[in-house]
Design an enzyme around this catalytic site. Sequence first.
Site, PDB file in Angstrom:
ATOM      1  N   ALA A  30     100.160  -2.933  93.425  1.00  0.00           N
ATOM      2  CA  ALA A  30      98.820  -2.479  93.045  1.00  0.00           C
ATOM      3  C   ALA A  30      98.985  -1.149  92.326  1.00  0.00           C
ATOM      4  O   ALA A  30     100.055  -0.546  92.347  1.00  0.00           O
ATOM      5  CB  ALA A  30      97.930  -2.317  94.275  1.00  0.00           C
ATOM      6  N   LYS A  31      97.947  -0.705  91.663  1.00  0.00           N
ATOM      7  CA  LYS A  31      98.013   0.580  90.977  1.00  0.00           C
ATOM      8  C   LYS A  31      96.602   1.127  90.852  1.00  0.00           C
ATOM      9  O   LYS A  31      95.640   0.384  90.651  1.00  0.00           O
ATOM     10  CB  LYS A  31      98.634   0.421  89.590  1.00  0.00           C
ATOM     11  CG  LYS A  31      98.886   1.713  88.840  1.00  0.00           C
ATOM     12  CD  LYS A  31      99.987   2.549  89.485  1.00  0.00           C
ATOM     13  CE  LYS A  31     101.338   1.924  89.362  1.00  0.00           C
ATOM     14  NZ  LYS A  31     102.440   2.862  89.722  1.00  0.00           N
TER      15      LYS A  31
END
Length: 337
Positions: free
Chosen positions: A27-28
């Site tokens: 994820a980011k």
Amino acid sequence: MTRDECVGLGMWMTWKCAVMDLPFGGAKGGIAVNPKELSPGEKERLTRRFAQELRDVIGPNQDIPAPDMGTDPQTMAWLMDAYSMQEGETTPGVVTGKPPVVGGSEGREEAPGRSVAIITQLVCEYYDRQLEDTTVAVQGYGSVGANAARLLDDWGATIVAISDVNGAMYEPDGIDTASVPSHDEEPEAVTTYADTVISNDELLTLDVDVLIPAALGNVITKENAEAIAADLVVEGANGPTTSTADSILAKRDVAVVPDILANAGGVTVSYFEWLQDINRRSWSLERVNDELEAEMQAAWDAVRVKFEQRDVTWRDAAYIVALSRIAEAHEARGLWP
């Protein structure tokens, strides 16, 4: 920073964890702000507010933020503290990249650069190149670039160029990398130590054995790919090579070792840090480095096998390893409800 960029980086992190065979996903997230323009107090307040907004979707067994551009160990300490204060107990495992004094891991800051150096050594061995006879140019002299350059220098390679945002130091006979401060030690200082200064664009096209782009994304493009003179490219930054440039380099038989393998030391030692946090038992720097080298060797071996079996590029081989592992896990779990 845009939403689409975060989506792309989150995807890359998924593949990176799969290549390294780590039990993490990808994820980011981030904040569209220039941290250089913030005072320390503003940066702390912004970080704590960000932690509060993320509180329902992060946790030591849910989603574990790690540092990236514009952050440092202090940022991660603030994030951990803000989360912990709301939870009513100290929860070091909620983030990684913290200072060791509050549950961080020895060697975490240096890990992405160390993994780049390890992979560079392995790819040189694969192509029967002795490090002692290898010239290297490194774009970027921050945490990744400086640590990679210094390790390769220590191991016998000749570092002929290093750079920061202001330009590049070029010394054909080799740079004493330990004498030039990294960005963390003295920001934007590389050119002030140089006798010969060239541009970052010129660094990318130097006639060297190995090129390590370790600064920003999208620096090797269709405009300069034909001019890349290095035989080997080891990606230290995330996404430094555009897809068009990648195709051009492949047609020219320039070996490109992808970011999802080369700079995976960061997420790997983040995993080590998480293990230390949930077990409340710290590791020595020696153990961290030994474990990292073993993990990088295992990942390299897996990618090398696919590279040889499938007659594909190093990037495609890494993706084959990653996607095969993800597909196998999905198949084993099934789909429900």
